[in-house]
Enzyme design. Structure first.
Site, PDB file in Angstrom:
ATOM      1  N   ASP A 109     -51.400 -22.004 -55.283  1.00  0.00           N
ATOM      2  CA  ASP A 109     -52.024 -21.985 -56.604  1.00  0.00           C
ATOM      3  C   ASP A 109     -53.226 -22.918 -56.733  1.00  0.00           C
ATOM      4  O   ASP A 109     -53.624 -23.242 -57.854  1.00  0.00           O
ATOM      5  CB  ASP A 109     -50.976 -22.340 -57.671  1.00  0.00           C
ATOM      6  CG  ASP A 109     -50.062 -21.155 -57.960  1.00  0.00           C
ATOM      7  OD1 ASP A 109     -50.594 -20.028 -58.080  1.00  0.00           O
ATOM      8  OD2 ASP A 109     -48.834 -21.343 -58.048  1.00  0.00           O
ATOM      9  N   ASP A 168     -50.877 -12.382 -58.488  1.00  0.00           N
ATOM     10  CA  ASP A 168     -51.546 -13.570 -59.043  1.00  0.00           C
ATOM     11  C   ASP A 168     -52.470 -14.243 -58.015  1.00  0.00           C
ATOM     12  O   ASP A 168     -53.440 -14.911 -58.370  1.00  0.00           O
ATOM     13  CB  ASP A 168     -50.514 -14.623 -59.488  1.00  0.00           C
ATOM     14  CG  ASP A 168     -49.255 -14.062 -60.112  1.00  0.00           C
ATOM     15  OD1 ASP A 168     -48.860 -12.940 -59.754  1.00  0.00           O
ATOM     16  OD2 ASP A 168     -48.639 -14.753 -60.929  1.00  0.00           O
TER      17      ASP A 168
HETATM   18  N1  GLY Z   1     -49.014 -17.294 -61.682  1.00  0.00           N
HETATM   19  C1  GLY Z   1     -47.781 -17.380 -62.354  1.00  0.00           C
HETATM   20  C2  GLY Z   1     -47.745 -16.651 -63.630  1.00  0.00           C
HETATM   21  O1  GLY Z   1     -48.652 -15.952 -63.994  1.00  0.00           O
HETATM   22  O2  GLY Z   1     -46.742 -16.805 -64.322  1.00  0.00           O
END
Ligand code: GLY
Length: 390
Positions: A109, A168
């Site tokens: 992330d 994501d």
């Molecule tokens: N990237 C994690 C979410 O969107 O919850």
């Protein structure tokens, strides 16, 4: 840009510019006042604002959490709009709070955690320290790219699978494109292309919607197509669609390859023509949630989608007007009392009514720091597009 504006003019978007109920300055005045309260209630930089707990208390998270960069990023957007040095200092402090995550190789992330705060900070100030931190972070992120698989690994394990990749993850690529341009190291660029192409091949269904998680084997072959935060493996988790839309819009911006534009448009069309999308264009947390209309909305998905659609509208010729108008509708809805908090309420977040992870009973119908971030970003994009028109 002239061509884009002509396309928007011809397609009737112009009337929307005149009629929209969005007052960007007013919304930023509110955001600044609300976030003054957030700053006062958060004297400790190790506890980043995230959401609200079930008992109503503020939910804060450590900087290792994937959302730690959004608050600093939002403060940069407020500085960008207000030009007030107070916000520059606050943004700098909350950006530097996340500095140590540049060495974090245990998460995928880093695009969110580093590029939202440091990327905006660097864009606005050219502070060389921000650049160095991001380049280190980009290297940390690419340690999660295995060339034999061809993708950045999201999590180290999910169920029995060792190489899960979530939609994501497309949100990391803007960060890596920046790293490629800034460092001249084309490896970053190659990672973006490889990750986006494998995702294009494996993550999407014929209707343009995406799975949440694809689990790969060590040679890059999909073993399973499943969900984690959505209702079902075959459903369309709303925020996942938003991440994909934003990611492929960036892919087109950076490469000008038509296949990426077409994918972004397919996702947008799936989203906007979905019979389960409510009239205010703020989706339920999953397009296939079982009890629609008695399901929670996800304002974060609408905020991300609005921001992505505003950019996509500029690449989409005649279709651009539809994307622009839909993005404006989302922004109008989010700016209305149905979604926007009263001053001093909502634990000082701007927007209400988002969903983090319903299947794990986490963050349901709450404010979320990233809903605010993409809402502010979308407001700035809207302002920039409409100013150019004038
Ligand atoms: N990237 C994690 C979410 O969107 O919850």
């Amino acid at each position: 840009m002239k061509k884009i504006l002509l396309a928007l003019l011809l397609s009737g978007t112009v009337s929307v510019f005149g009629q929209s109920k969005i007052d960007v300055k007013k919304e930023f005045d509110f955001a600044a006042k609300q976030y003054e309260g957030m700053l006062k209630s958060h004297p400790d930089y190790t506890k980043t604002p995230q959401s609200t707990n079930p008992d109503g208390s503020p939910r804060d998270m450590p900087t290792e959490w994937w959302c730690s960069g959004f608050f600093g990023g939002s403060l940069w957007y407020i500085f960008e709009e207000t030009k007030n040095p107070f916000w520059k200092e606050a943004a700098h402090n909350w950006t530097m709070a996340v500095k140590k995550e540049q060495y974090n190789t245990g998460t995928h992330d880093l695009g969110f955690m580093l590029y939202c705060p440091f990327g905006n900070g660097y864009r606005l100030t050219k502070n060389p320290e921000y650049k160095d931190i991001m380049l280190t972070g980009a290297k940390s992120l690419t340690t999660r790219f295995d060339p034999k698989v061809g993708l950045i690994k999201s999590w180290n394990k999910l169920h029995q699978y060792n190489y899960p990749v979530i939609i994501d993850n497309m949100m990391n690529l803007e960060f890596l494109f920046w790293a490629a341009k800034t460092s001249g190291n084309q490896e970053f660029y190659k990672v973006c292309i490889s990750h986006a192409d494998s995702t294009l091949k494996n993550h999407f269904r014929a209707d343009g919607s995406s799975y949440h998680v694809i689990c790969y084997d060590e040679k890059g072959q999909p073993l399973a197509k499943i969900t984690h935060q959505g209702y079902a493996d075959a459903s369309a988790w709303a925020r996942g669609q938003a991440w994909g839309l934003y990611g492929y819009t960036v892919m087109y911006r950076e490469t000008k390859q038509k296949k990426y534009l077409e994918q972004a448009q397919k996702i947008a069309d799936f989203y906007l023509s979905n019979p389960n999308l409510p009239a205010d264009k703020v989706p339920y947390w999953d397009f296939n949630a079982p009890n629609i209309p008695n399901e929670e909305r996800d304002a974060s998905a609408a905020a991300i989608t609005s921001s992505a659609l505003l950019e996509l509208s500029t690449y989409s010729g005649k279709k651009g007007a539809k994307y622009f108008n839909s993005a404006v509708k989302m922004l109008e809805s989010l700016s209305s009392p149905a979604y926007k908090a009263n001053l001093g309420e909502n634990n000082h977040f701007i927007l209400k009514h988002s969903v983090g992870g319903k299947p794990m009973k986490s963050e349901i119908d709450v404010p979320l720091v990233y809903a605010d971030y993409y809402y502010l970003e979308a407001l700035l994009r809207y302002q920039s597009l409409t100013k150019k028109k004038k």
